[in-house]
Motif scaffolding. Structure first.
Motif, PDB file in Angstrom:
ATOM      1  N   ARG A  82       0.825  -1.210   0.000  1.00  0.00           N
ATOM      2  CA  ARG A  82       0.000   0.000   0.000  1.00  0.00           C
ATOM      3  C   ARG A  82       0.861   1.264   0.000  1.00  0.00           C
ATOM      4  N   SER A  83       2.013   1.240   0.649  1.00  0.00           N
ATOM      5  CA  SER A  83       2.867   2.426   0.665  1.00  0.00           C
ATOM      6  C   SER A  83       3.314   2.801  -0.743  1.00  0.00           C
ATOM      7  N   SER A  84       3.594   1.814  -1.578  1.00  0.00           N
ATOM      8  CA  SER A  84       3.967   2.088  -2.967  1.00  0.00           C
ATOM      9  C   SER A  84       2.772   2.576  -3.770  1.00  0.00           C
ATOM     10  N   GLN A  85       1.610   2.006  -3.527  1.00  0.00           N
ATOM     11  CA  GLN A  85       0.411   2.440  -4.225  1.00  0.00           C
ATOM     12  C   GLN A  85       0.120   3.912  -3.964  1.00  0.00           C
ATOM     13  N   LEU A  86       0.181   4.310  -2.696  1.00  0.00           N
ATOM     14  CA  LEU A  86      -0.084   5.698  -2.339  1.00  0.00           C
ATOM     15  C   LEU A  86       0.921   6.633  -3.004  1.00  0.00           C
ATOM     16  N   GLY A  87       2.199   6.253  -2.962  1.00  0.00           N
ATOM     17  CA  GLY A  87       3.242   7.074  -3.550  1.00  0.00           C
ATOM     18  C   GLY A  87       3.113   7.214  -5.050  1.00  0.00           C
ATOM     19  N   MET A  88       2.737   6.141  -5.721  1.00  0.00           N
ATOM     20  CA  MET A  88       2.603   6.190  -7.178  1.00  0.00           C
ATOM     21  C   MET A  88       1.469   7.107  -7.607  1.00  0.00           C
ATOM     22  N   LEU A 114      12.214   9.512  -2.600  1.00  0.00           N
ATOM     23  CA  LEU A 114      11.067   9.512  -1.697  1.00  0.00           C
ATOM     24  C   LEU A 114      11.511   9.165  -0.282  1.00  0.00           C
ATOM     25  N   GLY A 115      10.822   9.739   0.683  1.00  0.00           N
ATOM     26  CA  GLY A 115      11.058   9.381   2.069  1.00  0.00           C
ATOM     27  C   GLY A 115      10.116   8.258   2.475  1.00  0.00           C
ATOM     28  N   ASN A 116      10.660   7.266   3.163  1.00  0.00           N
ATOM     29  CA  ASN A 116       9.841   6.157   3.643  1.00  0.00           C
ATOM     30  C   ASN A 116      10.539   5.557   4.856  1.00  0.00           C
ATOM     31  N   GLY A 117       9.936   5.678   6.010  1.00  0.00           N
ATOM     32  CA  GLY A 117      10.610   5.258   7.224  1.00  0.00           C
ATOM     33  C   GLY A 117      10.493   3.793   7.550  1.00  0.00           C
ATOM     34  N   ILE A 118       9.459   3.124   7.046  1.00  0.00           N
ATOM     35  CA  ILE A 118       9.170   1.770   7.518  1.00  0.00           C
ATOM     36  C   ILE A 118       9.149   0.731   6.409  1.00  0.00           C
ATOM     37  N   GLY A 119       8.747   1.108   5.212  1.00  0.00           N
ATOM     38  CA  GLY A 119       8.657   0.131   4.134  1.00  0.00           C
ATOM     39  C   GLY A 119       7.287  -0.531   4.086  1.00  0.00           C
ATOM     40  N   GLY A 120       7.241  -1.706   3.489  1.00  0.00           N
ATOM     41  CA  GLY A 120       5.973  -2.398   3.297  1.00  0.00           C
ATOM     42  C   GLY A 120       5.497  -3.107   4.548  1.00  0.00           C
ATOM     43  N   ALA A 121       5.018  -2.337   5.501  1.00  0.00           N
ATOM     44  CA  ALA A 121       4.643  -2.884   6.807  1.00  0.00           C
ATOM     45  C   ALA A 121       3.508  -3.898   6.710  1.00  0.00           C
ATOM     46  N   ALA A 122       2.486  -3.584   5.922  1.00  0.00           N
ATOM     47  CA  ALA A 122       1.345  -4.489   5.814  1.00  0.00           C
ATOM     48  C   ALA A 122       1.759  -5.798   5.165  1.00  0.00           C
ATOM     49  N   THR A 123       2.616  -5.722   4.160  1.00  0.00           N
ATOM     50  CA  THR A 123       3.098  -6.934   3.493  1.00  0.00           C
ATOM     51  C   THR A 123       3.897  -7.795   4.458  1.00  0.00           C
ATOM     52  N   PRO A 149      11.956  -0.896   1.609  1.00  0.00           N
ATOM     53  CA  PRO A 149      11.647   0.545   1.573  1.00  0.00           C
ATOM     54  C   PRO A 149      12.020   1.214   0.249  1.00  0.00           C
ATOM     55  N   ASN A 150      13.076   0.730  -0.422  1.00  0.00           N
ATOM     56  CA  ASN A 150      13.519   1.378  -1.654  1.00  0.00           C
ATOM     57  C   ASN A 150      12.523   1.240  -2.800  1.00  0.00           C
ATOM     58  N   MET A 151      11.598   0.275  -2.680  1.00  0.00           N
ATOM     59  CA  MET A 151      10.732   0.006  -3.823  1.00  0.00           C
ATOM     60  C   MET A 151       9.655   1.053  -4.049  1.00  0.00           C
ATOM     61  N   CYS A 152       9.331   1.859  -3.039  1.00  0.00           N
ATOM     62  CA  CYS A 152       8.349   2.914  -3.309  1.00  0.00           C
ATOM     63  C   CYS A 152       8.901   3.886  -4.343  1.00  0.00           C
ATOM     64  N   ALA A 153      10.199   4.186  -4.260  1.00  0.00           N
ATOM     65  CA  ALA A 153      10.825   5.029  -5.288  1.00  0.00           C
ATOM     66  C   ALA A 153      11.055   4.239  -6.561  1.00  0.00           C
ATOM     67  N   GLY A 199       7.218  11.988   0.161  1.00  0.00           N
ATOM     68  CA  GLY A 199       7.208  10.857   1.080  1.00  0.00           C
ATOM     69  C   GLY A 199       5.931  10.057   0.984  1.00  0.00           C
ATOM     70  N   THR A 200       6.006   8.807   1.413  1.00  0.00           N
ATOM     71  CA  THR A 200       4.835   7.933   1.456  1.00  0.00           C
ATOM     72  C   THR A 200       4.985   6.973   2.615  1.00  0.00           C
ATOM     73  N   GLU A 201       3.870   6.662   3.258  1.00  0.00           N
ATOM     74  CA  GLU A 201       3.914   5.767   4.415  1.00  0.00           C
ATOM     75  C   GLU A 201       2.553   5.114   4.595  1.00  0.00           C
ATOM     76  N   ALA A 202       2.553   3.833   4.929  1.00  0.00           N
ATOM     77  CA  ALA A 202       1.323   3.099   5.208  1.00  0.00           C
ATOM     78  C   ALA A 202       1.569   2.179   6.403  1.00  0.00           C
ATOM     79  N   PRO A 203       1.607   2.739   7.622  1.00  0.00           N
ATOM     80  CA  PRO A 203       2.005   1.968   8.804  1.00  0.00           C
ATOM     81  C   PRO A 203       0.862   1.467   9.675  1.00  0.00           C
TER      82      PRO A 203
END
Length: 350
Positions: A82-88, A114-123, A149-153, A199-203
């Motif tokens: 979801r963090s990547s979806q939001l960022g895209m 992009l800033g992302n502190g946690i990465g794919g937390a839900a996954t 975390p790098n994959m959102c960018a 930035g994008t985050e889905a925590p």
């Protein structure tokens, strides 16, 4: 050169122009909807989140009415955290808003930070449950690219065909701001002509929310969820967890003017520091924050008396707000207005 007791010369002023904005927030999907609700004072109140049911802090600010398939092919959506979806989605809006032509830009000089502190937390949480309940052979082969975390960018780069640097900054709550600062440096150094940043985050997953709760960082007022987050208020008790993404398009100011772009604002100074104090608590004297603030002023060639507004961190926690308020007053005096994004989304509806 510089050394103890000396001061290095101030850098030449450099303005990075913001020519595009994209947002996916709890106030709404898209800049227009988010901004209209914030200006109206409606914003969005914290509400119960089904995924957090049973936790002491089962409320948060989630993005509702979000359908990534309006932009991303359905067969790809399930491969993205979801963090990547939001960022895209936010990045797509920002580039469209900038007026840049993706068919004619030099893709090798377009970067994504992009800033992302946690990465794919839900996954991560979902696949860990699969491992425990069904065994290792049932874990998804997409686990690593979905949680990294790098994959959102990376996915934004692929979506836009951007071939320049693709980076993620992970500096906790400052991740998005750090990304904007680093994006400006790519423009100043001449490495890039355009940088998509933000930035994008889905925590909003049980393990992370439980961790914040145990740290006593989350707001605990359930009597009035429309006024839960209260930065700098005497009755503050913590922040409210949220998800979302905000993305900017940055260009050199002269390039933006040359193509007749609408310039929303300038990024003219940046400062970064560490207080070398504690993993979660701020230095009570605000030493690290003061270093960063003074560095940003110096980089921009701006005096403290020229600052009209401060968009504060404003976590609504006891320690941070007190330290931040003292630091702002010490460096900038009492002149600037001080606000916090964490508070403006929680005004009661009119």
């Amino acid at each position: 050169m510089s050394g103890r007791g000396t001061t290095s010369p101030a850098p030449a002023r450099f303005d990075a122009a913001i020519t595009g904005i994209g947002m996916v927030t709890a106030a709404g999907v898209g800049v227009e909807r988010s901004w209209e609700r914030i200006r109206a004072g409606a914003g969005t109140a914290a509400s119960e989140v089904p995924a957090l049911a049973g936790l002491p802090a089962d409320f948060a600010c989630a993005v509702t009415d979000f359908d990534p398939t309006t932009l991303i092919e359905r067969k790809q959506v399930w491969r993205l955290d979801r963090s990547s979806q939001l960022g895209m989605v936010a990045a797509h809006e920002a580039v469209a808003d900038s007026g840049l032509d993706r068919d004619s830009w030099d893709a090798t000089r377009v970067g994504v930070i992009l800033g992302n502190g946690i990465g794919g937390a839900a996954t991560w949480e979902k696949q860990h449950s699969v491992l425990l309940e069904k065994g290792p052979r049932r874990v998804s082969p997409l686990l690593v690219p979905m949680l990294s975390p790098n994959m959102c960018a990376g996915y934004v780069s692929m979506m836009l065909g951007a071939l320049g640097p693709s980076l993620v900054t992970a500096t906790a709550c400052a991740s998005g701001t750090t990304a904007v600062g680093m994006a400006r440096e790519l423009l100043r150094s001449g490495v890039c002509d355009v940088v998509i940043t933000g930035g994008t985050e889905a925590p909003l997953v049980p393990s992370l929310i439980s961790g914040f709760q145990q740290m006593r960082a989350l707001a605990d007022r359930r009597d009035d969820l429309t006024a839960t987050s209260r930065p700098f208020d005497a009755d503050r008790s913590g922040f409210v967890a949220a998800e979302g993404a905000a993305v900017l398009v940055l260009e050199r100011a002269e390039d933006a003017r040359a193509r007749g772009a609408r310039i929303r604002a300038m990024v003219s100074g940046y400062g970064a520091s560490a207080d070398a104090h504690h993993a979660t608590a701020p230095d009570p004297n605000g030493r690290g924050a003061e270093l960063a603030l003074r560095a940003a002023l110096r980089d921009a060639g701006v005096g403290p008396d020229e600052v009209d507004h401060v968009n504060a961190h404003g976590t609504a926690t006891l320690l941070n707000d007190a330290t931040e308020a003292r630091t702002i007053r010490r460096v900038l005096g009492e002149r600037p207005a001080v606000t916090s994004v964490k508070g403006c989304l929680f005004y009661p509806s009119p």
